[in-house]
Design a protein around this motif. Structure first.
Motif, PDB file in Angstrom:
ATOM      1  N   SER A 168      50.828  41.942  28.958  1.00 39.68           N
ATOM      2  CA  SER A 168      49.778  42.919  28.568  1.00 39.68           C
ATOM      3  C   SER A 168      49.873  43.063  27.036  1.00 39.68           C
ATOM      4  CB  SER A 168      50.791  44.232  29.142  1.00 39.68           C
ATOM      5  OG  SER A 168      51.829  44.532  28.599  1.00 39.68           O
ATOM      6  N   LEU A 219      46.951  41.122  26.435  1.00 33.77           N
ATOM      7  CA  LEU A 219      45.520  41.543  26.720  1.00 33.77           C
ATOM      8  C   LEU A 219      44.947  42.355  25.499  1.00 33.77           C
ATOM      9  CD1 LEU A 219      46.154  43.318  30.142  1.00 33.77           C
ATOM     10  CD2 LEU A 219      45.065  41.249  29.729  1.00 33.77           C
ATOM     11  N   ASP A 220      45.603  42.612  24.465  1.00 36.72           N
ATOM     12  CA  ASP A 220      44.876  43.250  23.274  1.00 36.72           C
ATOM     13  C   ASP A 220      44.752  42.443  22.224  1.00 36.72           C
ATOM     14  OD1 ASP A 220      43.912  45.454  22.334  1.00 36.72           O
ATOM     15  OD2 ASP A 220      45.819  46.477  21.928  1.00 36.72           O
ATOM     16  N   ARG A 232      39.074  36.665  21.999  1.00 35.95           N
ATOM     17  CA  ARG A 232      38.570  36.946  23.412  1.00 35.95           C
ATOM     18  C   ARG A 232      39.126  35.675  24.273  1.00 35.95           C
ATOM     19  NH1 ARG A 232      33.336  37.083  22.634  1.00 35.95           N
ATOM     20  NH2 ARG A 232      33.288  39.112  22.473  1.00 35.95           N
ATOM     21  N   ALA A 233      39.192  34.369  23.833  1.00 42.17           N
ATOM     22  CA  ALA A 233      39.734  33.568  24.608  1.00 42.17           C
ATOM     23  C   ALA A 233      41.115  33.814  24.871  1.00 42.17           C
ATOM     24  CB  ALA A 233      39.991  32.139  23.943  1.00 42.17           C
ATOM     25  N   ARG A 291      42.317  36.729  25.332  1.00 44.27           N
ATOM     26  CA  ARG A 291      42.452  37.918  26.337  1.00 44.27           C
ATOM     27  C   ARG A 291      42.092  37.540  27.598  1.00 44.27           C
ATOM     28  NH1 ARG A 291      39.645  40.666  21.904  1.00 44.27           N
ATOM     29  NH2 ARG A 291      37.568  40.514  23.004  1.00 44.27           N
ATOM     30  N   VAL A 318      44.489  37.649  30.916  1.00 44.02           N
ATOM     31  CA  VAL A 318      44.064  38.179  32.474  1.00 44.02           C
ATOM     32  C   VAL A 318      44.459  37.360  33.628  1.00 44.02           C
ATOM     33  CG1 VAL A 318      42.071  38.787  33.753  1.00 44.02           C
ATOM     34  CG2 VAL A 318      42.182  39.673  31.438  1.00 44.02           C
ATOM     35  N   ARG A 376      48.364  37.052  33.906  1.00 41.52           N
ATOM     36  CA  ARG A 376      48.647  38.422  34.474  1.00 41.52           C
ATOM     37  C   ARG A 376      48.445  38.432  35.760  1.00 41.52           C
ATOM     38  NH1 ARG A 376      49.026  44.208  32.468  1.00 41.52           N
ATOM     39  NH2 ARG A 376      48.674  45.310  34.293  1.00 41.52           N
ATOM     40  N   GLN A 377      47.266  37.871  36.388  1.00 39.02           N
ATOM     41  CA  GLN A 377      46.935  37.849  37.847  1.00 39.02           C
ATOM     42  C   GLN A 377      47.996  37.001  38.659  1.00 39.02           C
ATOM     43  OE1 GLN A 377      45.182  39.475  39.748  1.00 39.02           O
ATOM     44  NE2 GLN A 377      45.780  38.331  41.501  1.00 39.02           N
ATOM     45  N   ARG A 420      50.329  41.563  45.806  1.00 36.79           N
ATOM     46  CA  ARG A 420      49.328  41.628  45.072  1.00 36.79           C
ATOM     47  C   ARG A 420      48.777  42.892  44.083  1.00 36.79           C
ATOM     48  NH1 ARG A 420      44.449  40.564  49.276  1.00 36.79           N
ATOM     49  NH2 ARG A 420      44.297  38.469  49.030  1.00 36.79           N
ATOM     50  N   SER A 421      49.773  43.716  44.152  1.00 42.06           N
ATOM     51  CA  SER A 421      49.444  44.748  42.987  1.00 42.06           C
ATOM     52  C   SER A 421      50.257  44.429  41.672  1.00 42.06           C
ATOM     53  CB  SER A 421      49.973  46.058  43.553  1.00 42.06           C
ATOM     54  OG  SER A 421      51.672  46.019  42.999  1.00 42.06           O
ATOM     55  N   LEU A 422      49.771  45.098  40.723  1.00 43.83           N
ATOM     56  CA  LEU A 422      50.184  44.474  39.377  1.00 43.83           C
ATOM     57  C   LEU A 422      51.226  45.380  38.823  1.00 43.83           C
ATOM     58  CD1 LEU A 422      47.077  43.547  37.471  1.00 43.83           C
ATOM     59  CD2 LEU A 422      48.614  42.265  38.420  1.00 43.83           C
ATOM     60  N   HIS A 423      51.775  46.366  40.057  1.00 44.89           N
ATOM     61  CA  HIS A 423      52.756  47.279  39.348  1.00 44.89           C
ATOM     62  C   HIS A 423      54.080  46.433  38.998  1.00 44.89           C
ATOM     63  CE1 HIS A 423      50.208  50.758  40.063  1.00 44.89           C
ATOM     64  NE2 HIS A 423      49.838  49.924  40.969  1.00 44.89           N
TER      65      HIS A 423
END
Lengths: 1097, 155
Positions: free
Chosen positions: A1066, A1069-1070, A1074-1075, A1077, A1081, A1084-1085, A1093-1096
């Motif tokens: 996370s 992500l910041d 861009r590459a 980031r 993503v 993280r997925q 399936r949730s990202l919690h």
């Protein structure tokens, strides 16, 4: 002889309708065996059967007859007497009348009729009797499917095998055929029925024969089946197995074939078939259209041109309807870029075109009259907007255009005459549509600048086509050819700012050149050479035209590559240019000359020399180039050093290497001797007087000091070029004055002259190893050369004794060493020395020479002793100045491993004839790794450790993965260690990148999986750290990619790290890049979804 | 009970080519831009149809604005029909996706395009109210629908 009781039992068992089918089959087999082995005669059997065959009980009678039929089928190969056959067939023919016992009679007849001639056959009279009985008694369509099939088989057999017997029956026969096949629906019976029609039609080819009167009826029955459409059940709907389905499809194909054959069996069908097909063409069902075209195409040659001629008009109008009036073609996917003119034709169009082609071949005059006379087509071509732009044309028009094009192409393709007719008719109009009228010359419009690009493309293409027309076909006169070439050349000259069309024009010229070369048209070749090649060559050294030099060279090279004679002309021109401008460029640094010479040299090394190698040219070109350069260097006295001059030197070196490597051994020797003469005349040789400068090693140090800054630019040129020559030599080539050369190179490399180091590496790589292998005149083998190199005092700053162990002058230079190390100025010299040593080591390592051990130990020595002996104990007492001095030295020693193992473009590769021992990297890896590891464990200084890890990183990133993967479980902890150590200092960032690439390769490799699993936690932790590595974007990106790969591991192993990874990601992500980031993503997925399936989290 | 589709026949548009960004520019300004956001949300599946939001023209690159300094993202989307009850679901999907793909410091505003929805105000309010969004996502049915839209492989 078998006793009656034996076989009667079998007969009874078969006739008994209560016994099971398998029992019945067994009894038939048993009886058949008895008959075959002559244990039972047929007469005896028939006598025994008598009752069963004649009883009034129809069930028993039919069983009895069937038994006889089955037995006859089994006895097909057993010789029987004519009398027996005659009486049997007579009996069975009679029984055809008895519809209750019909099947046995059919089977029996069929078995008898199918017998081969050598075992006794049915006579024609008997066959005729069978046929008559068949016609008289059999009502085929009222029978069951199996009986129908038997009937058809019988009929088929009669028609095929006894044509003379059935022929006299004429009309009656056809009546019975019609009656029999009418309304047939079973596919298997249909196949037989269609085949019967075909055979029957072939049997009566006479137009006045009986078939004619029945043709209409038969065709009526046949035509009902057209088009054959098969709606097979979907396998998922009902329980149809794949096998059954494929069998059904196969059957279907068979029906198609047989039906088509029957359809086209006789020209007598023509009056019925063609109208039917034409009628079907107007149906709205696409499959019916496709089928109709197919059948028309198939029938046309069968029915003959005279019969087809009647339908010409109708056929053309239906073809035209499909192709022109409502063309169904879709723009193909890739056509957007090509101006939207590539279409994918529908099946109907494809079939229509095939039919048209067939028809034109059959009767070209008629069809062409119709096509060329067609008003719509004419109007379409005439009414074309002029000049038109493809992009403005609506889709439908483009479709039509495409179809008309295909139509004309098909028409023109069929024969020379039709081609001529099509061209006579339409060519002028088409040219007009393209914007140039035929009568007047196309030159004017061609020169107009503001033409749309597409039309320009057309002109160029057209000119190219005209010029490449084979002489035997087209009367393109030499004059016209000349004109075309002139036009294209002038277009290229004036048009260089329009990149696209310039490329087109050049390509057209190249194509023309290639074509001339391919067809050996000598007149045209001469013209081409005069107009194009010579013109281009003249550009090299003139300012005309004002085109960028790179374009000029491109044009020159590409036209040269069309053929050997053209290439030779161009080479001549380039040689001239080099001769003329080289001195200017090299002495005065004249900007334009430098640029020109650089371009020409680049052209040589990138295009001309490889081309000659590919096309089997002589080595003369290469040899000439080398000779010219050395002449020029020799004749000039001083050089003006500028930045461009360095570029020029680079180009000259590359060209020299490329040239020399393509020369034979003799030429190489000549070149190297010539080069040595230049070298020895230079100021580099104060030792000219003492060619075997034994005193060098002692005076070297001071000599070096004096000469470091004093090498003139000319000398640098000379030694660089000489080094280039040496790098590219073949192993067999003998180098004169080797010792002097070696010392000269050693001297140069201490000044950081890399080519010299590479040349030394190449020398030790290629020198013969054993004295007896050596050329007689060769003064040196590799051992001696190594001695000379390693005893040189420049290495002595390394206090390790390893080098001196093999030194002839062992232990005499202690004082020097201290002196060397004491002087700060020497650091750069030492670094150069280490780099040089690395190149020499590379030469050795590649040939698998054991001298590499000493060299490796030297590097390790530099790494270890500078910190571990008391002199520079920076771990406890950092002395700033010394550290500043030592770190670069250690770094260069660590980087030496990179030089040792990495593949170089510049030297020591296959192109430059290096001696390469297989698997040398793996061997080195195996020998050096334990050393590195033990040193790492022993060292307690941070800097030493990081430098050792740097060496380690170089080694693993250059060794093939397959060599390391088997020990992945040992390797991975080390990798992780090295990563954590190396991240401490920014200077290691590029090395970290290499290490992480190795890590990712291990992650991806199947064989590494176990080791990865064992170390999963540690790897993930390290990767998390690297995902935030601030100094290099690709490291972060690759680390995150590796984390994605890690998420594929078994759940239980990685789940504990999930939260940690997600938190780290996370942050990623910041990331400012861009590459990174985007990878974050994904990562993280991937990690979130291992739990849910949730990202919690 | 079977409900009919809200919009049974949506207009489907072609997918646009993904714009390849120039790779080898280490000094490129890699700030978050509308295209980057668009690339992330364009493939969200429509709750009703097996088409992406891009194909249904619910979203476009122009409908996204971003201010990196203030850390704000504004997405304006256009439901396919005025009475689309799926508008809130689409908004939820967008919010979830952005939450997954962008750091938490971005403030995300999601709105329907002015005049594109009968209940414009209500929808906007619902989508930008933290409490309501949280509550909606606790509803297991809604949650499942959103997840399906986000990670569907039907496209």
């Amino acid at each position: 002889m078998a006793k009656p009781t034996e076989y009667v039992k079998h007969i009874e068992s078969y006739v008994d309708s209560s016994s099971s089918p398998s029992q019945q089959a067994a009894s038939v087999d048993a009886l058949a065996i008895l008959l075959k082995n002559d244990l039972l005669t047929l007469e005896a059997l028939v006598r025994e059967l008598d009752l069963y065959l004649t009883t009034t009980d129809s069930i028993i009678r039919s069983r009895g007859t069937l038994l006889l039929g089955e037995l006859l089928t089994q006895l097909e190969l057993k010789p029987l007497s004519d009398a027996a056959i005659h009486s049997l067939i007579g009996f069975l023919t009679e029984r055809l009348e008895d519809w209750r016992a019909l099947r046995g009679a059919l089977v029996g007849c069929l078995a008898l009729l199918r017998r081969k001639t050598d075992v006794g056959v049915v006579t024609e009279n008997d066959a005729e009797a069978v046929m008559k009985s068949y016609m008289q008694y059999l009502q085929v369509q009222s029978m069951g499917q199996h009986d129908r099939k038997l009937c058809f088989e019988l009929l088929e057999c009669l028609l095929e095998r006894y044509p003379n017997a059935v022929q006299p029956l004429g009309n009656e026969l056809f009546y019975s055929i019609c009656e029999g096949i009418d309304e047939e629906k079973d596919p298997q019976c249909l196949i037989l029925a269609f085949h019967i029609v075909e055979v029957a039609a072939k049997l009566f080819p006479d137009p006045s024969g009986p078939f004619t009167s029945y043709a209409a009826d038969i065709f009526e029955i046949l035509g009902r089946y057209f088009p054959i459409h098969f709606t097979h059940p979907k396998s998922e709907d009902i329980g149809v197995s794949r096998d059954e389905l494929s069998r059904a499809l196969l059957l279907m194909q068979l029906i198609f074939c047989v039906f088509q054959l029957a359809f086209a069996a006789t020209p007598l069908f023509e009056p019925f078939a063609i109208p039917l097909l034409l009628d079907k063409l107007s149906s709205s069902l696409p499959s019916a259209k496709v089928e109709s075209f197919k059948y028309l195409g198939y029938c046309a040659p069968m029915y003959g041109s005279d019969r087809m001629a009647k339908h010409g008009g109708a056929l053309w109008s239906s073809v035209k309807d499909v192709l022109y009036t409502s063309p169904q073609s879709a723009l193909s996917v890739e056509s957007e870029s090509d101006g939207g003119m590539i279409f994918e034709e529908s099946d109907i169009m494809v079939e229509a075109l095939i039919l048209l082609e067939g028809l034109i071949q059959q009767n070209s005059d008629l069809l062409l009259d119709m096509i060329l006379g067609d008003e719509d087509i004419n109007n379409f071509i005439c009414s074309f907007p002029k000049p038109w732009d493809i992009h403005d044309t609506p889709l439908q028009l483009r479709q039509q255009l495409h179809s008309v094009g295909r139509l004309l192409a098909v028409s023109a393709k069929s024969s020379m005459a039709s081609c001529n007719r099509v061209f006579e008719k339409f060519f002028p109009q088409m040219m007009e549509a393209l914007g140039c009228s035929v009568g007047n010359h196309s030159d004017e419009s061609f020169a107009t600048e503001d033409r749309a690009l597409s039309s320009r493309f057309n002109y160029v293409k057209g000119l190219q086509l005209l010029a490449t027309f084979p002489r035997s076909f087209a009367p393109v006169s030499l004059l016209l050819f000349e004109n075309i070439l002139l036009k294209l050349v002038s277009a290229i000259t004036s048009n260089f700012d329009k990149k696209f069309s310039w490329g087109l024009e050049l390509k057209a010229l190249v194509e023309i050149g290639l074509y001339i070369e391919g067809y050996q048209e000598s007149e045209k070749a001469a013209t081409f050479a005069r107009i194009v090649v010579d013109k281009f060559v003249s550009w090299i050294s003139s300012d005309e035209p004002a085109m960028p030099l790179s374009l000029k060279m491109q044009a020159i090279c590409e036209t040269g590559m069309t053929g050997i004679s053209n290439m030779l002309r161009i080479v001549q021109g380039m040689e001239k240019a080099i001769s003329a401008k080289f001195t200017q460029a090299y002495v005065d640094g004249n900007f334009e000359s430098v640029e020109l010479v650089i371009k020409v040299l680049e052209c040589y090394s990138a295009r001309v020399l490889p081309w000659f190698e590919m096309n089997g040219g002589s080595e003369e070109v290469a040899w000439n180039l080398a000779a010219i350069i050395w002449d020029k260097i020799d004749n000039s006295s001083s050089v003006n050093l500028t930045v461009q001059n360095y570029e020029l030197l680079g180009a000259a070196m590359t060209a020299m290497k490329q040239a020399v490597r393509r020369c034979s051994q003799e030429s190489q020797e000549k070149i190297v001797n010539r080069a040595f003469r230049v070298l020895s005349a230079s100021t580099l040789f104060p030792l000219k007087d003492s060619p075997f400068a034994t005193s060098l090693s002692n005076s070297e140090d001071s000599y070096l000091n004096h000469h470091v800054d004093r090498v003139s630019c000319r000398d640098e040129w000379i030694i660089s070029l000489y080094a280039s020559v040496v790098i590219a030599l073949r192993p067999q080539t003998h180098v004169q004055n080797l010792k002097m050369v070696l010392q000269l190179f050693i001297m140069a490399l201490t000044k950081g002259h890399i080519p010299s180091a590479q040349a030394l590496g190449s020398l030790v790589n290629k020198l013969p190893s054993k004295t007896n292998e050596r050329h007689l005149s060769q003064e040196y083998g590799v051992e001696e050369a190594i001695d000379v190199i390693l005893t040189s005092s420049i290495w002595n700053f390394c206090q390790s004794n390893t080098l001196r162990k093999c030194s002839l002058f062992g232990g005499g230079n202690e004082i020097h060493n201290t002196k060397c190390l004491a002087g700060l100025n020497h650091t750069s010299v030492h670094i150069s020395a280490i780099v040089g040593l690395a190149w020499i080591g590379k030469g050795l390592i590649m040939r698998g020479h054991e001298g590499i051990k000493d060299i490796t130990m030297t590097f390790l020595g530099v790494l270890l002793e500078n910190t571990n002996n008391g002199d520079f104990p920076e771990s406890c007492d950092p002395i700033e100045g010394k550290e500043q001095e030592v770190i670069p030295l250690m770094k260069s020693a660590a980087d030496a491993f990179h030089i040792l193992l990495s593949d170089s473009e510049d030297c020591l590769n296959r192109n430059y004839h290096s001696v390469i021992r297989p698997l040398y990297k793996q061997r080195f890896y195996n020998s050096v790794m334990p050393l590195l590891l033990s040193s790492t464990r022993q060292s307690n200084s941070i800097i030493t450790r990081s430098m050792l890890f740097r060496s380690f990183a170089h080694v693993i990133s250059e060794t093939p993965l397959s060599a390391m993967i088997s020990e992945a479980n040992k390797l991975i902890p080390l990798l992780l260690d090295s990563l954590s150590t190396l991240t401490e200092d920014v200077m290691h960032k590029d090395v970290i990148y290499n290490v992480i690439l190795v890590l990712s390769a291990i992650l991806m490799d199947k064989n590494g999986q176990v080791a990865v699993l064992e170390n999963a936690q540690a790897i993930i932790n390290q990767l998390i750290g690297l995902a935030a590595y601030p100094h290099m974007m690709v490291i972060r990106e690759t680390a995150i990619q590796c984390l994605v790969a890690m998420s594929e591991l078994p759940y239980a192993r990685i789940y504990p790290s999930r939260t940690k990874v997600l938190q780290a990601i996370s942050k990623a992500l910041d990331d400012p890049k861009r590459a990174v980031r985007q990878e974050a993503v994904r990562c993280r997925q991937a990690w979130a979804s291992i739990a849910s399936r949730s990202l919690h989290f | 009970m079977t409900l009919g589709l809200i919009n049974a026949n949506p207009v489907v548009h072609a997918k646009k080519e993904r714009v390849a960004r120039p790779l080898d520019d280490p000094h490129a300004d890699d700030a978050v831009d509308p295209l980057e956001i668009y690339d992330i949300v364009r493939d969200i599946r429509d709750p009703e149809h097996p088409y992406s939001l891009e194909q249904l023209s619910v979203l476009s690159e122009e409908s996204i604005t971003v201010d990196e300094k203030l850390g704000r993202i504004l997405i304006t989307f256009t439901p396919t029909i005025q009475h689309c009850s799926m508008a809130t679901v689409i908004g939820l999907c967008l919010r979830e996706k952005l939450k997954d793909c962008f750091p938490a410091h971005f403030k995300v505003d999601i709105k329907v395009a002015p005049g594109s929805h009968a209940d414009e105000e209500a929808v906007n309010k619902q989508l930008n109210d933290k409490e309501r969004v949280a509550a909606a996502l606790e509803n297991p049915n809604l949650r499942q629908l959103v997840t399906e839209c986000l990670y569907s492989s039907e496209l």
